[in-house]
Structure formats: C-alpha cells, structure tokens
Design an enzyme around this catalytic site. Structure first.
Site, short mmCIF file in Angstrom:
data_model
loop_
_atom_site.label_atom_id
_atom_site.label_comp_id
_atom_site.label_asym_id
_atom_site.label_seq_id
_atom_site.Cartn_x
_atom_site.Cartn_y
_atom_site.Cartn_z
CE LYS A 192 -11.41 -7.07 7.58
NZ LYS A 192 -10.85 -5.98 6.77
NE ARG A 218 -4.47 -1.31 1.72
CZ ARG A 218 -5.35 -1.79 2.59
NH1 ARG A 218 -5.05 -1.87 3.87
NH2 ARG A 218 -6.54 -2.19 2.18
N GLY A 241 -6.58 -6.08 1.24
CA GLY A 241 -5.32 -5.88 1.95
C GLY A 241 -4.65 -7.21 2.26
N GLY A 248 -12.61 -4.39 1.17
CA GLY A 248 -13.99 -3.93 1.34
C GLY A 248 -14.35 -2.92 0.26
N1 LIG Z 1 -10.93 -21.02 7.73
C1 LIG Z 1 -10.54 -19.89 8.29
N2 LIG Z 1 -10.77 -19.66 9.60
C2 LIG Z 1 -10.37 -18.50 10.17
N3 LIG Z 1 -9.71 -17.50 9.51
C3 LIG Z 1 -9.46 -17.69 8.22
C4 LIG Z 1 -9.87 -18.86 7.53
N4 LIG Z 1 -9.49 -18.76 6.26
C5 LIG Z 1 -8.88 -17.55 6.13
N5 LIG Z 1 -8.84 -16.90 7.30
C6 LIG Z 1 -8.21 -15.60 7.62
O1 LIG Z 1 -8.78 -14.58 6.82
C7 LIG Z 1 -7.93 -13.44 6.94
C8 LIG Z 1 -8.10 -12.52 5.77
O2 LIG Z 1 -9.48 -12.20 5.58
P1 LIG Z 1 -10.00 -10.76 5.11
O3 LIG Z 1 -11.46 -10.96 4.95
O4 LIG Z 1 -9.52 -9.73 6.06
O5 LIG Z 1 -9.25 -10.58 3.69
P2 LIG Z 1 -9.06 -9.32 2.69
O6 LIG Z 1 -10.35 -8.97 2.06
O7 LIG Z 1 -7.95 -9.65 1.77
O8 LIG Z 1 -8.61 -8.10 3.56
P3 LIG Z 1 -9.28 -6.63 3.79
O9 LIG Z 1 -10.77 -6.78 3.70
O10 LIG Z 1 -8.77 -6.29 5.16
O11 LIG Z 1 -8.71 -5.74 2.73
C9 LIG Z 1 -6.54 -13.99 7.06
O12 LIG Z 1 -5.92 -13.40 8.19
C10 LIG Z 1 -6.74 -15.51 7.26
O13 LIG Z 1 -5.96 -16.06 8.29
O1 LIG Z 2 -7.70 -2.47 5.29
C1 LIG Z 2 -8.70 -1.93 4.78
O2 LIG Z 2 -9.60 -2.61 4.23
C2 LIG Z 2 -8.76 -0.40 4.71
O3 LIG Z 2 -7.55 0.18 5.07
C3 LIG Z 2 -9.90 0.11 5.58
O4 LIG Z 2 -9.67 -0.22 6.92
P1 LIG Z 2 -10.92 -0.40 7.92
O5 LIG Z 2 -11.63 -1.67 7.49
O6 LIG Z 2 -10.31 -0.48 9.29
O7 LIG Z 2 -11.80 0.83 7.74
#
Ligand SMILES: Nc1ncnc2c1ncn2[C@@H]1O[C@H](COP(=O)(O)OP(=O)(O)OP(=O)(O)O)[C@@H](O)[C@H]1O
Ligand SMILES: O=C(O)[C@H](O)COP(=O)(O)O
Length: 400
Positions: free
Chosen positions: A199, A34, A357, A381
């Site tokens: 998430k 980033r 991220g 997101g």
């Molecule tokens: N089966 C599981 N159980 C628990 N956690 C998990 C599982 N599979 C993946 N994860 C976790 O999900 C996390 C990433 O999910 P996240 O939804 O934050 O991803 P992202 O969309 O790439 O990130 P962001 O939304 O922050 O930009 C990782 O830290 C990983 O360890």
């Molecule tokens: O990591 C992210 O998805 C952005 O930096 C936004 O962070 P936030 O989900 O804490 O608002």
C-alpha cells in the site's frame, strides 16, 4: 479516555466494535491473530455478566451482503477461543440481529454479520452514517471501542456510534496505545524503522514524519522501487507510485540534511511476472543489482546482500518499528527478505514493534514465535497514522 474497567456492564447489552478482519482462504482463516487479540475484552465482559454483541468489518465488500466476506467462519473460531457458543446473527441491524440480541442471557455472546454489508457503515455522508449508527445504537446500552486496526476509519460503528451510547476503550486499544506511545514519547535510540508492503501511497506519507523522529529508515517491499526509480534506476515492471517521485526525492534530500540514514536495497529478486500464489509454482527468481534491474522484469523481494545489510543495520538499534513485508512473502521464492528482517528483529536486543495485518500475519505464517517480538500490533494503517500524530476518528470518539 474511559476504559472498560470504568463501566458497569452486568446485565447490560454491550456493543463491542472489534477488528476481526482476518485473512481467509475460502472459509479457512489463515491467521487468527486479530480474533485472539479481541478475546480479553470479550471474555472480561462475559465474566462480568454482560450481554455481549460483537461487531466487525471483514474485507472491503461494497455496502451489500456478499458471502465471500461473511463473518460466519470468524464466529466459529471466536467460539472455540472463548470456549463457549457464539450466536451468529445473519445480518447486522435487521431481524437476525434483533433476534440474536433479544435471545442473549447475561454472559452470552453474539457476533453480528459484516458491518460493511450496509452502505451506511463507510458512507462519506454524515447523515447516512448517522442513520446506520442509530440502528446499531438501538441494539445496545453501552459501547466498547476495541477495533484498533480500524480506528483510523471515520466509519459509523467506529466514529458515530460511540457518540450515541455511554462508551469506553477496550483492553486491546488500551494496550496498543500503551506500546505505541513509547514510540512517540521517549523512544530509545538508535530508532530504526523498516517500511515495506504494497500500500505504497498510504505509507509514503509517514516518511515525512519519520524524518523528524527516526535515526535510520530501511525501505523494502513494493515501496522500494519508487525510491530506486527516483534515484534514476531502471525498475522494469516493478510496483511504482510515479506521482510520488518528487516527494521521494525530497525525502532523500531531507534525510541527508538531517543526518537520517536512509537505506535502500542494493540487490533485489526479480521474475518475469507476478508469482502464482495459489499453486505456488516455481517462479525462477534471479538476484540482480538494484542499480541494474533488467527491463521487463519485476522486483518481488530484496536480494541476499540486502538481507545481510538490513540485518546489520538492525543489530545495534535500540528500538525498531517494522511495517510491511519486504517481498511477496506469500510465495516461497520471495519470502527470504521478510524472513531475514523478522530474524534480525528476533535476534536484536532492541524493543521491537511489528505493525500491520499482513506484516503480523507474515511473521506468524513464516513460523516465528510472536513472543520473540516486543509487540505485534493489530493495526497497519492505524499504527502508522498514530505514529504520524494524526487524530484518529475512532480514538477521538472515545474521549469524553
Ligand atoms: N515487491 C513487491 N511487489 C508487490 N507486492 C509486494 C511486494 N513486496 C511486498 N508485497 C506485498 O505487500 C503485501 C502487504 O502489504 P501491506 O501494505 O498490506 O502490509 P501491512 O501494512 O502489513 O497490512 P495492512 O496495512 O493491511 O494492515 C503482501 O501481500 C505482499 O505480497
Ligand atoms: O486491515 C486493516 O488495516 C483494517 O482492518 C482496516 O481495513 P480497511 O483498510 O479495509 O479499512
């Protein structure tokens, strides 16, 4: 929407709202993607002789200073990448920030401390956010919105501040939108979407929209277990969004009706407990059928048969969007599923977009060349909400 090229910035104080929310291990940045993505806009402003004031959030501090979330390590890394000094302000709108800004010459750069050390930044109260935006506005003459990862947040620096200053979008926002538009306007088919991550509640909603757009939806990560449960399977102690089961059942039924192929894991890796991500001690995973997960165990990655299945489902796609790791990739015992999907994308002739991220960090931390993907988005997101067709506050605020 004006872009940075429409602005006269020489000699002016330009406030750049970036997303420098990077993963940290103590003070060590584990993935600087980033920060690198923010460089073109900042470097361009430096070249144009602007006095550049960079601001960002990092993590989710609770509206007050918290050293664990200081941007100091980011200031050092940004300075290395720019090849010039970045003055670090010890606060966001106080004496530290005012002095740092007052000391800037043309072409100099300052980074303010974490915006979220101020309650006004994320407040739901318009007046409180507005008051903080007024304080930020006093520091600058012009606003450049470039924190794509945060444009889905109605926060003071993202939404309220641009209304108070002449404003434009930076290069990162412009390039992210250019790519993501291709997934909303004239997507090349078959269009496959891979969703995973943790998430779950944030991300299930996007499926509603994808059922109208995608040809194939592959589910992994923590999200998969709510689907397996909705199909009546035992999921032990795996991540579950119980209140979403009816919605998930409706998605599965609608996918069938619309001829959208919904692909769920056929096997998963389980362990008795969540692995230790600090020591990375062996977690002794076991591959089991997704229909026969033992009670008391936790699903932490997709299994080997699912890796093969997902690779085959991605091989003939023309477009792939991927958000969310397939497992707890931070531990070596549960990284195989995420590696398999990344490898399938690298080998595929499809136009591939990785958003998020953690997903983007996973690809780099697991050793993949980021140039092997069509686009790695800095927003998780944000990109999902954009694909859903939602109005994003940080983009709406940049419109004239
Ligand atoms: N089966 C599981 N159980 C628990 N956690 C998990 C599982 N599979 C993946 N994860 C976790 O999900 C996390 C990433 O999910 P996240 O939804 O934050 O991803 P992202 O969309 O790439 O990130 P962001 O939304 O922050 O930009 C990782 O830290 C990983 O360890
Ligand atoms: O990591 C992210 O998805 C952005 O930096 C936004 O962070 P936030 O989900 O804490 O608002």
């Amino acid at each position: 929407m004006k872009t940075i090229d429409d602005l006269q910035v020489g000699g002016k104080r330009v406030f750049v709202r970036a997303d420098l929310n990077v993963p940290l291990d103590g003070e060590t940045i584990t993935d600087d993607g980033r920060i690198r993505a923010a460089v073109p806009t900042i470097a361009g402003l430096v070249k144009s002789g602007a006095k550049v004031i960079v601001a960002s959030h990092l993590g989710r501090p609770k509206g007050a200073p918290d050293p664990r979330f200081s941007l100091a390590p980011v200031a050092r890394r940004l300075g290395e990448l720019l090849g010039k000094e970045v003055v670090f302000a010890t606060d966001t709108v106080g004496d530290g920030a005012r002095q740092a800004v007052a000391g800037l010459g043309d072409g100099d750069v300052a980074l303010l401390e974490n915006l979220r050390f101020n309650a006004g930044e994320t407040s739901k109260d318009d007046a409180e956010r507005g008051a903080f935006a007024d304080q930020l506005a006093a520091l600058a003459d012009v606003y450049v919105g470039d924190g794509f990862g945060a444009v889905h947040r109605k926060h003071a620096s993202v939404y309220d501040l641009p209304a108070r200053l002449p404003h434009a979008a930076g290069h990162l926002i412009a390039s992210e939108l250019n790519v993501l538009k291709q997934l909303t306007d004239d997507v090349k088919r078959p269009y496959a979407v891979v969703l995973g991550g943790a998430k779950v509640s944030d991300k299930l909603g996007v499926i509603d929209h994808l059922l109208e757009r995608a040809d194939r939806i592959l589910i992994g990560g923590g999200m998969a277990y709510t689907f397996l449960k909705a199909q009546g399977h035992e999921i032990g102690n795996s991540l579950l969004q119980e209140d979403q089961i009816p919605a998930v059942q409706e998605y599965l039924a609608r996918a069938k009706e619309r001829g959208v192929e919904f692909v769920l894991p056929v096997d998963v890796l389980v362990a008795a407990e969540f692995p230790d991500l600090k020591t990375k001690a062996p977690a002794h995973p076991q591959a089991v059928s997704a229909a026969e997960m033992p009670a008391g165990q936790m699903g932490l990655d997709i299994g080997p048969a699912t890796c093969e299945l997902y690779a085959s489902k991605l091989a003939d796609a023309a477009t792939v969007f991927w958000n969310g790791p397939m497992g707890v990739f931070e531990h070596p015992d549960f990284a195989a599923g995420t590696k398999a999907v990344a490898q399938a994308l690298v080998e595929s002739p499809a136009f591939t977009v990785v958003g998020g991220g953690d997903s983007a960090a996973a690809v780099r931390i697991l050793g993949f060349d980021e140039n092997a993907f069509g686009h790695i988005s800095t927003g998780g997101g944000a990109s999902l909400e954009y694909l859903e067709g939602k109005t994003l506050p940080g983009l709406a605020a940049l419109e004239d």
